[in-house]
Motif scaffolding. Structure first.
Motif, PDB file in Angstrom:
ATOM      1  N   ILE A   1       1.006  -1.132  -0.191  1.00  0.00           N
ATOM      2  CA  ILE A   1       0.453  -0.019  -0.477  1.00  0.00           C
ATOM      3  C   ILE A   1       1.028   1.050  -0.295  1.00  0.00           C
ATOM      4  O   ILE A   1       0.509   2.748  -0.695  1.00  0.00           O
ATOM      5  CB  ILE A   1      -0.970  -0.145   1.042  1.00  0.00           C
TER       6      ILE A   1
ATOM      7  N   PHE B   1     -10.417   4.582   3.867  1.00  0.00           N
ATOM      8  CA  PHE B   1      -9.758   3.518   3.045  1.00  0.00           C
ATOM      9  C   PHE B   1     -10.336   2.401   3.815  1.00  0.00           C
ATOM     10  O   PHE B   1      -9.999   2.958   5.382  1.00  0.00           O
ATOM     11  CB  PHE B   1      -8.075   3.189   3.021  1.00  0.00           C
TER      12      PHE B   1
ATOM     13  N   TYR C   1      -9.375  -0.079   5.891  1.00  0.00           N
ATOM     14  CA  TYR C   1      -8.078  -0.407   6.449  1.00  0.00           C
ATOM     15  C   TYR C   1      -8.007  -1.237   7.639  1.00  0.00           C
ATOM     16  O   TYR C   1      -8.273  -0.315   8.671  1.00  0.00           O
ATOM     17  CB  TYR C   1      -6.276   0.008   6.561  1.00  0.00           C
TER      18      TYR C   1
ATOM     19  N   GLY D   1      -9.410   8.127  -2.415  1.00  0.00           N
ATOM     20  CA  GLY D   1      -9.466   7.266  -1.520  1.00  0.00           C
ATOM     21  C   GLY D   1     -10.651   6.043  -2.450  1.00  0.00           C
ATOM     22  O   GLY D   1     -11.098   4.292  -1.915  1.00  0.00           O
TER      23      GLY D   1
ATOM     24  N   LEU E   1      -4.548   6.740   4.660  1.00  0.00           N
ATOM     25  CA  LEU E   1      -5.704   5.325   4.399  1.00  0.00           C
ATOM     26  C   LEU E   1      -6.982   6.529   5.525  1.00  0.00           C
ATOM     27  O   LEU E   1      -7.423   6.279   5.327  1.00  0.00           O
ATOM     28  CB  LEU E   1      -4.788   4.526   5.111  1.00  0.00           C
ATOM     29  N   LYS E   2      -6.649   7.279   6.513  1.00  0.00           N
ATOM     30  CA  LYS E   2      -7.675   7.604   7.137  1.00  0.00           C
ATOM     31  C   LYS E   2      -8.362   8.606   6.447  1.00  0.00           C
ATOM     32  O   LYS E   2      -9.771   8.030   7.016  1.00  0.00           O
ATOM     33  CB  LYS E   2      -6.827   7.687   8.748  1.00  0.00           C
TER      34      LYS E   2
ATOM     35  N   TYR F   1       0.664   4.700  -3.267  1.00  0.00           N
ATOM     36  CA  TYR F   1      -0.057   5.026  -2.145  1.00  0.00           C
ATOM     37  C   TYR F   1       0.904   6.354  -2.828  1.00  0.00           C
ATOM     38  O   TYR F   1       1.170   7.290  -3.755  1.00  0.00           O
ATOM     39  CB  TYR F   1       0.372   5.887  -0.783  1.00  0.00           C
TER      40      TYR F   1
ATOM     41  N   GLU G   1       0.007   6.153   6.579  1.00  0.00           N
ATOM     42  CA  GLU G   1      -1.511   5.898   7.701  1.00  0.00           C
ATOM     43  C   GLU G   1      -2.021   6.890   7.458  1.00  0.00           C
ATOM     44  O   GLU G   1      -3.594   6.648   7.691  1.00  0.00           O
ATOM     45  CB  GLU G   1      -1.070   5.143   8.987  1.00  0.00           C
TER      46      GLU G   1
END
Length: 556
Positions: A272, A342, A344, A308, A337-338, A276, A334
């Motif tokens: 990931i 996403f 995760y 996302g 992603l937050k 990114y 991260e």
């Protein structure tokens, strides 16, 4: 010990698969991309046939049977067949060197091995009289040329058709896993049926998994993260698993996403992080306007949310769980992603704990840089916490804690104390809400000139944020900190027009770039952690199967 699975007879793999093949008989179980799936009833039949073959050729409860292969549906058939009647599976990572494979077979005293056609030559070169027969995993047929016929003949004379199969007990060893650690010490981890099954059962506390879910498997099944979370967990819930029969390159993955449209995946951070840095970030930094907007938190969050949604589409449009484990994830990835919403989950554990100990909860508010809270029946405490930070070595008790290291009572006693606490070797702390934060491995800690604890992983995460950095490794040289940097040479080529520039000019530009990076990183770390030098690491770092750098090859 109570889990929400009251129709599971006991904590054995036999019980787990018996339950699943009864409940989900006609549902798809295992498949390769683009091929028809083996149903749970097909799986049951293949397991029964394979058990008969193993038994007729002398494999009994407690005997070791190795598995050396890339991922495929028959890998699971072999694993479940061996463990069904109390024999012990010895999964071997397919990227191990031949000498390591031979050592594991010899050390484990394996009597038989399942091996794919791709790795058959490794076994043909083996000289070990205890390995009595070889089964080709592709078709589950015994390889005649690699069979000790005199031994098999003697065994068959002793066996009678009336002899019943043994039944495994919860505390019997089910799997013997040889680690490929960052410190260079390969150890045989003994995991019981109870270790593996309770670990698979405990995932209910973090995520709901349905029979309709489709897992795409991209990590090696011989690694406990994929074997437990990417294999046993979906089988427990009647889900299906699809395997890629090629190296999971970006182009192969994109095609698989399109065909499979997975709802669930298990991955290591590197995958990931690459997506990114290579696909998402360039779109936000390609122009002055976009870079400016992306630097403003309000606009960054909006842009990340849009990215996302597009990322979910790239994964096939149905993804609702992306598990990340095996190594620490970079904080800046991260954060993306937050903000991208996403789906995760961060998981934490070790091979010695089968593997899960803690994790975040899907859909809940996450604390960045945390590995979440412990799983059911897991206890955690901090040994000798620092007065200021509360950080110390993390100790755990868990129903999934290994039986010990094979043939190594001394080392087993060093990591499991007399009170049953497992000394993880990870340094971190637990906050007031029970969230675990990992600083780094105790073996990797560098002691500064003033006695400070310097965690190289944290500095590396800062270095790796640079778009031109693929990997970095921080170490001490002559009492000063340096970093080895492996660059993205495809990007370097574009940045410096390397293909049309003299080598000497490109090398000078790379030196200047590394010095700029060093100066920037030194503004972001504590004074005692400032870097003396950045050194170009031209060849890629050698890594473990979970993509952690084998530090001992470079630090020593």
């Amino acid at each position: 010990m109570t889990y929400p699975y009251d129709n599971l007879e006991n904590f054995t793999l036999k019980s787990l698969i018996d339950r699943s093949v009864t409940m989900y008989q006609n549902e798809p179980a295992l498949a390769k991309v683009g091929q028809d799936a083996m149903t749970y009833d097909d799986l049951r039949q293949k397991i029964q046939e394979t058990i008969v073959m193993l038994h007729e050729n002398g494999i009994q409860k407690g005997d070791k049977v190795a598995i050396l292969s890339e991922n495929m549906p028959n890998w699971g058939v072999a694993y479940l067949s061996v463990t069904y009647f109390g024999a012990v599976a010895v999964p071997i990572l397919p990227d191990f060197h031949k000498s390591d494979v031979h050592h594991i077979i010899h050390h484990s005293e394996a009597k038989a091995i399942f091996v794919s056609d791709k790795h058959l030559s490794t076994i043909e070169e083996l000289d070990d009289s205890r390995l009595h027969f070889v089964i080709k995993l592709d078709d589950l047929e015994i390889v005649d040329s690699l069979t000790n016929h005199s031994y098999i003949s003697q065994i068959k004379q002793k066996l009678t058709s009336a002899k019943e199969l043994s039944v495994p007990l919860e505390d019997d060893m089910a799997a013997l896993l040889y680690t490929s650690g960052t410190t260079g010490n390969s150890k045989g981890v003994m995991l019981s049926h109870k270790n593996l099954v309770t670990n698979a059962l405990s995932t209910y506390s973090k995520i709901e998994i349905l029979p309709s879910d489709v897992f795409l498997s991209i990590l090696p099944l011989a690694h406990t993260l994929e074997c437990t979370v990417g294999f046993l967990v979906p089988l427990l819930h009647g889900s299906s698993v699809v395997y890629i029969d090629k190296v999971p390159t970006p182009s192969v993955l994109l095609k698989a996403f399109e065909v499979v449209k997975p709802t669930m995946m298990v991955s290591v951070p590197l995958i990931i992080e690459k997506i990114y840095k290579n696909k998402v970030l360039p779109k936000f930094t390609g122009s002055f306007l976009m870079r400016t907007l992306y630097g403003i938190p309000f606009f960054r969050k909006k842009l990340n949310k849009i990215a996302g949604k597009k990322l979910i589409e790239t994964f096939g449009g149905r993804l609702r769980f992306f598990g990340i484990g095996g190594a620490g994830i970079s904080p800046y990835v991260e954060e993306f992603l937050k903000e991208a919403e996403f789906p995760y989950i961060i998981g934490y554990g070790l091979t010695e704990t089968a593997p899960l100990l803690a994790g975040t909860v899907l859909g809940s508010e996450v604390k960045l840089k945390s590995t979440g809270t412990v799983f059911p029946y897991v206890e955690v405490k901090v040994k000798d916490p620092d007065d200021e930070t509360g950080s110390g070595e993390l100790l755990f008790k868990s129903p999934s804690l290994m039986l010990g290291y094979y043939k190594d009572e001394k080392q087993s006693g060093e990591v499991i104390d007399s009170d049953g606490w497992f000394h993880s070797g990870d340094l971190g702390y637990v906050d007031e809400d029970g969230y675990i934060f990992i600083n780094g491995r105790s073996k990797n800690v560098i002691i500064g000139s003033g006695g400070e604890n310097i965690f190289p992983e944290q500095i590396e995460a800062t270095i790796n944020q640079h778009e031109a950095v693929v990997d970095s490794l921080v170490m001490m040289r002559d009492d000063r900190l340096i970093a080895k940097i492996h660059l993205d040479y495809e990007l370097i080529d574009k940045m410096f027009s390397a293909s049309s520039s003299p080598d000497s000019e490109v090398k000078e530009k790379i030196k200047e770039l590394l010095e700029e990076m060093r100066t920037d990183v030194n503004t972001k770390v504590a004074s005692y952690a400032k870097m003396l030098k950045f050194v170009e690491q031209i060849e890629p770092f050698i890594k473990t199967p979970t993509k952690k750098i084998k530090r001992f090859l470079y630090v020593e």
